[in-house]
Every structure is written in structure tokens, then in C-alpha cells.
Write a protein that holds these residues in place. Structure first.
Motif, PDB file in Angstrom:
ATOM      1  N   UNK A  54       0.833  -1.205   0.000  1.00  0.00           N
ATOM      2  CA  UNK A  54       0.000   0.000   0.000  1.00  0.00           C
ATOM      3  C   UNK A  54       0.870   1.258   0.000  1.00  0.00           C
ATOM      4  N   UNK A  55       1.916   1.255   0.822  1.00  0.00           N
ATOM      5  CA  UNK A  55       2.791   2.430   0.899  1.00  0.00           C
ATOM      6  C   UNK A  55       3.499   2.671  -0.433  1.00  0.00           C
ATOM      7  N   UNK A  56       3.969   1.612  -1.083  1.00  0.00           N
ATOM      8  CA  UNK A  56       4.635   1.767  -2.381  1.00  0.00           C
ATOM      9  C   UNK A  56       3.663   2.289  -3.436  1.00  0.00           C
ATOM     10  N   UNK A  57       2.442   1.783  -3.436  1.00  0.00           N
ATOM     11  CA  UNK A  57       1.453   2.261  -4.399  1.00  0.00           C
ATOM     12  C   UNK A  57       1.118   3.725  -4.129  1.00  0.00           C
ATOM     13  N   UNK A  58       0.974   4.096  -2.841  1.00  0.00           N
ATOM     14  CA  UNK A  58       0.696   5.492  -2.497  1.00  0.00           C
ATOM     15  C   UNK A  58       1.809   6.411  -2.986  1.00  0.00           C
ATOM     16  N   UNK A  59       3.074   5.994  -2.786  1.00  0.00           N
ATOM     17  CA  UNK A  59       4.206   6.796  -3.243  1.00  0.00           C
ATOM     18  C   UNK A  59       4.206   6.912  -4.764  1.00  0.00           C
ATOM     19  N   UNK A  60       3.921   5.818  -5.444  1.00  0.00           N
ATOM     20  CA  UNK A  60       3.923   5.811  -6.906  1.00  0.00           C
ATOM     21  C   UNK A  60       2.802   6.697  -7.456  1.00  0.00           C
ATOM     22  N   UNK A  61       1.632   6.654  -6.835  1.00  0.00           N
ATOM     23  CA  UNK A  61       0.509   7.487  -7.275  1.00  0.00           C
ATOM     24  C   UNK A  61       0.839   8.967  -7.081  1.00  0.00           C
ATOM     25  N   UNK A  62       1.479   9.290  -5.958  1.00  0.00           N
ATOM     26  CA  UNK A  62       1.848  10.680  -5.702  1.00  0.00           C
ATOM     27  C   UNK A  62       2.868  11.172  -6.730  1.00  0.00           C
ATOM     28  N   UNK A  63       3.852  10.354  -7.045  1.00  0.00           N
ATOM     29  CA  UNK A  63       4.817  10.714  -8.090  1.00  0.00           C
ATOM     30  C   UNK A  63       4.117  10.900  -9.432  1.00  0.00           C
ATOM     31  N   UNK A  64       3.155  10.026  -9.720  1.00  0.00           N
ATOM     32  CA  UNK A  64       2.424  10.110 -10.988  1.00  0.00           C
ATOM     33  C   UNK A  64       1.652  11.412 -11.092  1.00  0.00           C
ATOM     34  N   UNK A  65       1.022  11.824 -10.000  1.00  0.00           N
ATOM     35  CA  UNK A  65       0.275  13.081 -10.003  1.00  0.00           C
ATOM     36  C   UNK A  65       1.202  14.269 -10.221  1.00  0.00           C
ATOM     37  N   UNK A  66       2.354  14.275  -9.553  1.00  0.00           N
ATOM     38  CA  UNK A  66       3.282  15.398  -9.661  1.00  0.00           C
ATOM     39  C   UNK A  66       3.915  15.474 -11.048  1.00  0.00           C
ATOM     40  N   UNK A  67       4.313  14.331 -11.594  1.00  0.00           N
ATOM     41  CA  UNK A  67       4.955  14.314 -12.908  1.00  0.00           C
ATOM     42  C   UNK A  67       3.925  14.486 -14.017  1.00  0.00           C
ATOM     43  N   UNK A  68       2.770  13.863 -13.870  1.00  0.00           N
ATOM     44  CA  UNK A  68       1.770  13.862 -14.936  1.00  0.00           C
ATOM     45  C   UNK A  68       1.177  15.218 -15.230  1.00  0.00           C
ATOM     46  N   UNK A  69       1.216  16.123 -14.265  1.00  0.00           N
ATOM     47  CA  UNK A  69       0.592  17.436 -14.470  1.00  0.00           C
ATOM     48  C   UNK A  69       1.199  18.186 -15.652  1.00  0.00           C
ATOM     49  N   UNK A  70       2.386  17.802 -16.089  1.00  0.00           N
ATOM     50  CA  UNK A  70       3.043  18.534 -17.174  1.00  0.00           C
ATOM     51  C   UNK A  70       2.645  18.043 -18.561  1.00  0.00           C
ATOM     52  N   UNK A  71       2.001  16.867 -18.678  1.00  0.00           N
ATOM     53  CA  UNK A  71       1.684  16.365 -20.009  1.00  0.00           C
ATOM     54  C   UNK A  71       0.513  17.135 -20.592  1.00  0.00           C
ATOM     55  N   UNK A  72       0.442  17.172 -21.906  1.00  0.00           N
ATOM     56  CA  UNK A  72      -0.558  17.982 -22.590  1.00  0.00           C
ATOM     57  C   UNK A  72      -1.925  17.315 -22.567  1.00  0.00           C
ATOM     58  N   UNK A  73      -2.934  18.098 -22.925  1.00  0.00           N
ATOM     59  CA  UNK A  73      -4.293  17.587 -22.984  1.00  0.00           C
ATOM     60  C   UNK A  73      -4.365  16.328 -23.844  1.00  0.00           C
ATOM     61  N   UNK A  74      -5.118  15.347 -23.338  1.00  0.00           N
ATOM     62  CA  UNK A  74      -5.398  14.083 -24.039  1.00  0.00           C
ATOM     63  C   UNK A  74      -4.184  13.152 -24.084  1.00  0.00           C
ATOM     64  N   UNK A  75      -3.065  13.526 -23.482  1.00  0.00           N
ATOM     65  CA  UNK A  75      -1.926  12.629 -23.423  1.00  0.00           C
ATOM     66  C   UNK A  75      -2.063  11.694 -22.229  1.00  0.00           C
ATOM     67  N   UNK A  76      -1.314  10.608 -22.257  1.00  0.00           N
ATOM     68  CA  UNK A  76      -1.302   9.637 -21.166  1.00  0.00           C
ATOM     69  C   UNK A  76       0.135   9.448 -20.703  1.00  0.00           C
TER      70      UNK A  76
END
Length: 332
Positions: free
Chosen positions: A48-70
Motif C-alpha cells: 500500500x505504501x509503495x502504491x501510495x508513493x507511486x501514485x503521488x509521483x504520478x500526479x506530480x509528474x503527470x501534471x506537465x503532459x498535454x491535454x489528451x496525453x497519457x
């Protein structure tokens, strides 16, 4: 938006810039997103802790991708936790929420009571960006090293992108009077603004296994700015990152008021999956009737479960595969 303005900060990512030190960054607070992801599974505490850390990293890094990107983050490991996969689906249009999903694959007999990062062994950390139909996906990989998933992400940006990057993360279960215990997470990502004159570094770095680190990429005034801002970031407290009391705007003022912090529009995020019966049917469309027969249960059905959200699909075998008698749901 002014720094004194309060925002509904749970499940948001707030971009900011430090004008005096030429840094950019993001502050994330996750609550319902983590709940939506973790309640789909019965993970042991370290997973659970590893998934929580990974999700948080994903949110922080993902904010920079453009609309409709994954954007996808993946950990592949020879340890007890074999894989962690997350997806960040950028909004279809401005003002809409981004969606995040995640799951982990692990060997329950090998999970220990040790720190979460000890549950992953030799392997790699990867970032993948899908720009949409007709575009070549991008993938970057770095070895698992540094003692945390955040350190792996920092090594990725230094090694693959030559961008000095720092994460300060906090996550854990929150207990409040009258509120059921639930996971919360919060974090700050700092990144030095890219320079057109920056020369690509080669050779061994100062990180584990000779990997490049942020300090290997900067010198002179840029190095001094980076060190100063990181010293300020080191003063952040765990409850300031994840707690429900200090808004991100106030946190930025406390940490970086002398660096000229400037904030931009916050990006809302939510738990969301893209699975559907149509996608299941499409994935099965490459199989013949004989192949479908091998997949059919004793009850005479073809079933599939989404690893991300737990959705269960129950289909008539006659309606799937490229020899299907029917293409719709009418036979189900």
C-alpha cells in the motif's frame, strides 16, 4: 490567483514557479484519489505504501503532459513486489479533471515487515508518454536505486532528461475524530528550469551505481540556487505535506517566500479507469473460436477482470473473437 487565496486543495496539483531561483515545481495533495485506488485491492501495508508513493509521483509528474496525453509510471522488479503500474490520463479539455489509476503485482509469501522499498529488488523504473494515435510513444528507463521510488524518479530525470529534480513526499493513514481511517498523501516536486546552453553530461555520476544526480548537472550560480532552495525544502514537515490544515499556497509562502513564488491554476485529479466491455471485446477480437473455447469457463462464459479497478466482465463466448456470431450484448 494570489498566494493568500484559499483553494479546495484535496486531490489537486498546484503548479508554481520560483522566479528568483529559476525553479518550477508542483504541490500535490491526494485524498479521495488514493482511497479510490487502494480500496479496490487488499494490499499488505508495505505494498500500500509503495502504491501510495507511486501514485503521488504520478500526479506530480503527470501534471506537465498535454491535454489528451497519457503518462505511465512502471516499476519492474525481481523482489517480492514484481510490478507497480500507474496511469495518468490528462484531461480532454481545459478545466476538467485528470484521472489516475494504479495497481501492484506481488508475491504475498515473500513480503516482509521491512521498509517498503525493501520489497522491490533489482529492476527498473520507467516513464512512458503516449501522445495519442499516430504518434510514437516515448519511454525512458533507469535502474531501481537510491532507497525510495522518489529517488528513482530523481535519478530518471537526471540521467534521461538531464533535468535536476527533487521530490519531498509524505503519505500515510489519516485518523481524525468522526472520520474513518483513510490514506492521504502530499508532496512537492522541484525542478530546475531547462537551459538551452546546458551541455549533456556523460560518464559516471555521484549516485548509486554511477547514476547522475541533480548536483552533477549544476555548478556556479545555478548550483548555489539549487542548493539554497533544497535547504529550504528540507525544512518542510510531514504534516505540512499531507495534513488538512495548511493550504499549498500558505506552504509555499512559508518555505520559499524569499524566492518569489508564483502559482498557476490548480489541476484537479480523481481516480478513474478506462476499462469497458467494448475494450474487453476488442482485446479478444484477435482470437479464433477455438481459442475462445479454451478461455471459456465451466459455466460456459468468458470472464475478465480489470487489474486497476476490479471491474468484472462476463461475456457469452459466442459474441467474442473474430468468428463471433454476434458483436453486441444481445446474446449475454
Amino acid at each position: 490567483m494570489t498566494l493568500g487565496q484559499k483553494i479546495a486543495w484535496d486531490d489537486t496539483v498546484l503548479p508554481f514557479q520560483l522566479d528568483k531561483s529559476d525553479m518550477r515545481g508542483r504541490v500535490a495533495r491526494l485524498d479521495g484519489v488514493l482511497g479510490g485506488i487502494l480500496r479496490q485491492h487488499d494490499y499488505p501495508a508495505p505494498v500500500e505504501a509503495l502504491v501510495a508513493e507511486m501514485v503521488l509521483l504520478t500526479a506530480l509528474i503527470g501534471q506537465t503532459v498535454k491535454l489528451r496525453w497519457k503518462l505511465s509510471l512502471q516499476v519492474q522488479s525481481k523482489g517480492p513486489v514484481r510490478m507497480i503500474a500507474t496511469d495518468y490520463f490528462a484531461p480532454d479539455e481545459e478545466g476538467r479533471s485528470a484521472r489516475i489509476r494504479a495497481y501492484a503485482s506481488f508475491d504475498p509469501d515473500r513480503i516482509t515487515d521491512g521498509p517498503p522499498f525493501e520489497q522491490v529488488g533489482e529492476g527498473y523504473f520507467a516513464i512512458l508518454i503516449d501522445q495519442g494515435k499516430g504518434m510514437q510513444p516515448y519511454q525512458g528507463i533507469t535502474p531501481l536505486a537510491g532507497g525510495s521510488l522518489a529517488a528513482c524518479a530523481e535519478a530518471y530525470f537526471a540521467q534521461s532528461e538531464q533535468l535536476p529534480t527533487r521530490f519531498s513526499l509524505g503519505f500515510g493513514k489519516s485518523s481524525q475524530p468522526g472520520v474513518a481511517e483513510h490514506w492521504r498523501a502530499g508532496g512537492i516536486m522541484l525542478q530546475h528550469m531547462p537551459k538551452a546552453s546546458l551541455h549533456a553530461k556523460s560518464g559516471e555520476g555521484s549516485g548509486d551505481g554511477g547514476l547522475l544526480q541533480a548536483d552533477d548537472l549544476l555548478d556556479g550560480d545555478e548550483g548555489e540556487n539549487w542548493n539554497r532552495v533544497n535547504i529550504l525544502l528540507d525544512t518542510v514537515e510531514h504534516m505540512e505535506l499531507i495534513g488538512p490544515v495548511v493550504p499549498p499556497t500558505d506552504l509555499l509562502v512559508r518555505l520559499f517566500h524569499e524566492e518569489g513564488p508564483r502559482v498557476f491554476d490548480a489541476q484537479p485529479v480523481r481516480f478513474g479507469c478506462t476499462c469497458s466491455e467494448e475494450r474487453v471485446r476488442q482485446s479478444l477480437s484477435i482470437y479464433s473460436a477455438r481459442d475462445i473455447e479454451k478461455m471459456t469457463t465451466e459455466g460456459g462464459r468468458v470472464t475478465a477482470d480489470c487489474q486497476f479497478c476490479g471491474a468484472h466482465y462476463d461475456l457469452d463466448p459466442k459474441t467474442v473473437g473474430f468468428e463471433a456470431e454476434e458483436s453486441g450484448n444481445s446474446g449475454d
